[in-house]
Scaffold this motif. Structure first.
Motif, PDB file in Angstrom:
ATOM      1  N   GLY A  41     -45.309 -26.008  -2.846  1.00 21.26           N
ATOM      2  CA  GLY A  41     -45.704 -25.666  -2.320  1.00 21.26           C
ATOM      3  C   GLY A  41     -46.535 -24.428  -2.812  1.00 21.26           C
ATOM      4  N   LYS A  42     -44.762 -23.309  -2.410  1.00 21.13           N
ATOM      5  CA  LYS A  42     -45.078 -21.903  -2.587  1.00 21.13           C
ATOM      6  C   LYS A  42     -45.354 -21.604  -3.524  1.00 21.13           C
ATOM      7  CE  LYS A  42     -41.272 -21.320   1.354  1.00 21.13           C
ATOM      8  NZ  LYS A  42     -40.126 -20.898   1.689  1.00 21.13           N
ATOM      9  N   LEU A  43     -45.175 -21.631  -4.737  1.00 22.00           N
ATOM     10  CA  LEU A  43     -45.200 -21.261  -5.712  1.00 22.00           C
ATOM     11  C   LEU A  43     -47.213 -21.866  -6.459  1.00 22.00           C
ATOM     12  CD1 LEU A  43     -44.288 -20.408  -8.797  1.00 22.00           C
ATOM     13  CD2 LEU A  43     -44.248 -22.958  -9.934  1.00 22.00           C
ATOM     14  N   LEU A  44     -47.392 -22.829  -5.762  1.00 23.54           N
ATOM     15  CA  LEU A  44     -48.846 -23.660  -5.973  1.00 23.54           C
ATOM     16  C   LEU A  44     -49.708 -22.612  -5.418  1.00 23.54           C
ATOM     17  CD1 LEU A  44     -50.884 -25.483  -7.288  1.00 23.54           C
ATOM     18  CD2 LEU A  44     -50.708 -26.991  -5.531  1.00 23.54           C
ATOM     19  N   ALA A  45     -49.043 -22.155  -3.861  1.00 22.91           N
ATOM     20  CA  ALA A  45     -50.214 -21.676  -2.744  1.00 22.91           C
ATOM     21  C   ALA A  45     -49.947 -19.932  -3.523  1.00 22.91           C
ATOM     22  CB  ALA A  45     -49.822 -21.355  -1.715  1.00 22.91           C
ATOM     23  N   ARG A  46     -49.029 -19.476  -3.867  1.00 26.64           N
ATOM     24  CA  ARG A  46     -48.792 -18.105  -4.695  1.00 26.64           C
ATOM     25  C   ARG A  46     -50.325 -17.892  -5.937  1.00 26.64           C
ATOM     26  NH1 ARG A  46     -43.411 -17.162  -4.082  1.00 26.64           N
ATOM     27  NH2 ARG A  46     -43.466 -18.001  -6.701  1.00 26.64           N
ATOM     28  N   GLU A  47     -50.055 -19.011  -6.421  1.00 27.88           N
ATOM     29  CA  GLU A  47     -50.535 -19.333  -7.549  1.00 27.88           C
ATOM     30  C   GLU A  47     -51.787 -18.779  -7.039  1.00 27.88           C
ATOM     31  OE1 GLU A  47     -50.578 -21.055 -11.552  1.00 27.88           O
ATOM     32  OE2 GLU A  47     -48.588 -20.432 -11.574  1.00 27.88           O
ATOM     33  N   LEU A  48     -52.674 -19.778  -6.086  1.00 28.27           N
ATOM     34  CA  LEU A  48     -53.945 -20.099  -6.001  1.00 28.27           C
ATOM     35  C   LEU A  48     -54.568 -19.183  -4.700  1.00 28.27           C
ATOM     36  CD1 LEU A  48     -53.833 -23.525  -5.644  1.00 28.27           C
ATOM     37  CD2 LEU A  48     -55.022 -23.140  -7.351  1.00 28.27           C
ATOM     38  N   ALA A  69     -55.373 -24.113   2.170  1.00 25.09           N
ATOM     39  CA  ALA A  69     -53.564 -24.015   2.442  1.00 25.09           C
ATOM     40  C   ALA A  69     -52.710 -24.831   2.202  1.00 25.09           C
ATOM     41  CB  ALA A  69     -53.387 -23.871   4.233  1.00 25.09           C
ATOM     42  N   VAL A  70     -51.892 -24.684   1.518  1.00 23.38           N
ATOM     43  CA  VAL A  70     -51.239 -26.258   0.907  1.00 23.38           C
ATOM     44  C   VAL A  70     -50.129 -26.121   2.315  1.00 23.38           C
ATOM     45  CG1 VAL A  70     -49.109 -26.335  -0.934  1.00 23.38           C
ATOM     46  CG2 VAL A  70     -50.868 -25.059  -1.135  1.00 23.38           C
ATOM     47  N   LEU A  71     -49.758 -27.200   2.626  1.00 22.31           N
ATOM     48  CA  LEU A  71     -48.999 -27.637   3.137  1.00 22.31           C
ATOM     49  C   LEU A  71     -47.975 -28.620   2.560  1.00 22.31           C
ATOM     50  CD1 LEU A  71     -47.878 -28.495   6.130  1.00 22.31           C
ATOM     51  CD2 LEU A  71     -49.374 -29.988   6.443  1.00 22.31           C
ATOM     52  N   PRO A 108     -40.460 -26.495 -11.660  1.00 24.43           N
ATOM     53  CA  PRO A 108     -41.959 -26.294 -10.281  1.00 24.43           C
ATOM     54  C   PRO A 108     -42.919 -26.337 -11.482  1.00 24.43           C
ATOM     55  CG  PRO A 108     -39.692 -26.073  -9.404  1.00 24.43           C
ATOM     56  CD  PRO A 108     -39.285 -25.723 -11.677  1.00 24.43           C
ATOM     57  N   GLU A 109     -43.256 -25.045 -12.000  1.00 26.19           N
ATOM     58  CA  GLU A 109     -43.642 -24.502 -12.878  1.00 26.19           C
ATOM     59  C   GLU A 109     -44.749 -25.355 -13.567  1.00 26.19           C
ATOM     60  OE1 GLU A 109     -40.923 -21.725 -12.043  1.00 26.19           O
ATOM     61  OE2 GLU A 109     -40.479 -23.482 -13.377  1.00 26.19           O
ATOM     62  N   GLU A 110     -44.125 -26.113 -14.820  1.00 23.17           N
ATOM     63  CA  GLU A 110     -44.384 -27.356 -14.853  1.00 23.17           C
ATOM     64  C   GLU A 110     -45.156 -28.281 -14.260  1.00 23.17           C
ATOM     65  OE1 GLU A 110     -41.448 -28.392 -19.237  1.00 23.17           O
ATOM     66  OE2 GLU A 110     -41.405 -28.724 -17.186  1.00 23.17           O
ATOM     67  N   ILE A 111     -44.358 -28.466 -13.157  1.00 14.73           N
ATOM     68  CA  ILE A 111     -45.398 -29.142 -12.474  1.00 14.73           C
ATOM     69  C   ILE A 111     -46.560 -29.179 -11.345  1.00 14.73           C
ATOM     70  CG2 ILE A 111     -45.249 -30.259  -9.232  1.00 14.73           C
ATOM     71  CD1 ILE A 111     -42.145 -30.852 -10.203  1.00 14.73           C
ATOM     72  N   VAL A 112     -46.589 -27.327 -11.140  1.00 11.69           N
ATOM     73  CA  VAL A 112     -47.440 -27.234 -10.034  1.00 11.69           C
ATOM     74  C   VAL A 112     -49.143 -26.938 -11.335  1.00 11.69           C
ATOM     75  CG1 VAL A 112     -48.392 -24.154 -10.115  1.00 11.69           C
ATOM     76  CG2 VAL A 112     -46.137 -25.405  -9.163  1.00 11.69           C
ATOM     77  N   GLU A 113     -48.661 -26.323 -13.032  1.00 10.89           N
ATOM     78  CA  GLU A 113     -49.480 -26.693 -13.986  1.00 10.89           C
ATOM     79  C   GLU A 113     -50.642 -28.018 -13.528  1.00 10.89           C
ATOM     80  OE1 GLU A 113     -47.867 -25.313 -17.507  1.00 10.89           O
ATOM     81  OE2 GLU A 113     -47.682 -23.507 -16.504  1.00 10.89           O
ATOM     82  N   ARG A 114     -49.564 -29.176 -13.496  1.00  7.93           N
ATOM     83  CA  ARG A 114     -50.663 -29.940 -13.235  1.00  7.93           C
ATOM     84  C   ARG A 114     -51.263 -30.590 -12.341  1.00  7.93           C
ATOM     85  NH1 ARG A 114     -48.127 -33.954 -17.528  1.00  7.93           N
ATOM     86  NH2 ARG A 114     -48.511 -35.813 -17.100  1.00  7.93           N
ATOM     87  N   ILE A 115     -50.401 -30.081 -11.629  1.00  6.75           N
ATOM     88  CA  ILE A 115     -51.311 -30.483 -10.460  1.00  6.75           C
ATOM     89  C   ILE A 115     -52.987 -29.296 -10.165  1.00  6.75           C
ATOM     90  CG2 ILE A 115     -51.601 -29.878  -7.425  1.00  6.75           C
ATOM     91  CD1 ILE A 115     -48.162 -30.473  -7.611  1.00  6.75           C
ATOM     92  N   GLU A 116     -52.217 -27.834 -10.527  1.00  6.14           N
ATOM     93  CA  GLU A 116     -53.415 -26.980 -10.898  1.00  6.14           C
ATOM     94  C   GLU A 116     -54.785 -28.311 -12.184  1.00  6.14           C
ATOM     95  OE1 GLU A 116     -52.329 -22.539  -9.865  1.00  6.14           O
ATOM     96  OE2 GLU A 116     -51.746 -23.329 -12.064  1.00  6.14           O
TER      97      GLU A 116
END
Length: 167
Positions: A17-24, A75-77, A150-158
C-alpha cells in the motif's frame, strides 16, 4: 478513488500500500491506526478481535473514506477487511476498489515472522485465516497472488486497474 489493499495480517498490505501510494502520489492510510487502544491491547495479548470489536473501527474507516471521497482525494488504505460484511461496510461508493493479497498459510506465516515492531501476534494468524472470507465474483475484487516482490505486486495492481500515471 480509494483503493483498499486487504488480506490477512502478514500478507504485505502496508508494504504494498505504501509503495503503491508513493508511486501514484496518493495519500496512504493504515487501518490499524484507527483501532482503539482496547483493540490493540487485545491483539497484542494474543486475543482475536470479535465482530463487536471491529464494527466501531469499521465505522471510523468508512467515515474517513467518505471524507476523502467528498474532498476529491485519492488514497490507498491497507486494511484486513477479512469478511464480506466488512468490505460491504467500507464500500461507500463506486470509487472504492478492493485488491486482495492472497497467499497460503505457510507463505504468510514466513512473512509475518520476518516482520518487527507490529502489534499483531503471530499466533493469531490462524484466527485470521479462519475469519477470512475470500471475495466472491460479484464483489468485483482484484486478487493478486503473493510470492512476488512488493514492487512486482504494485506493478501488477497498476496494470490491472489502469492506474499508471493516474496520480
Amino acid at each position: 478513488m480509494i483503493l483498499i489493499i486487504f488480506g490477512v495480517s502478514g500478507a504485505g498490505k502496508t508494504t504494498v500500500g505504501k509503495l503503491l501510494a508513493r508511486e501514484l502520489g496518493w495519500r496512504f492510510l493504515e487501518a490499524d491506526d484507527f483501532h482503539s487502544a482496547t483493540n490493540i491491547e487485545k491483539m497484542r495479548n494474543g486475543h482475536p478481535l470479535t465482530d463487536e470489536d471491529r464494527w466501531p473501527w469499521l465505522g471510523c474507516l468508512r467515515k474517513q473514506i467518505e471524507q476523502l471521497l467528498s474532498a476529491g482525494e485519492n488514497a490507498v488504505l491497507a486494511c484486513s477487511a477479512l469478511k464480506r460484511a466488512y468490505r460491504d461496510r467500507l464500500r461507500a461508493a463506486d470509487e472504492v476498489k478492493f485488491v486482495f493479497l492472497r497467499g497460503d498459510y505457510a507463505l504468510v506465516e514466513k512473512q509475518l515472522r520476518n516482520r518487527h515492531g507490529h502489534f499483531m501476534n503471530a499466533a493469531l494468524l490462524q484466527s485470521q485465516f479462519d475469519d477470512l472470507e475470500e471475495p466472491q465474483p460479484d464483489e468485483n475484487v482484484l486478487t493478486i497472488e503473493l510470492g512476488r516482490t512488493p514492487e512486482e505486486i504494485v506493478e501488477r495492481i497498476e496494470a490491472k486497474l489502469n492506474l499508471a500515471n493516474s496520480g
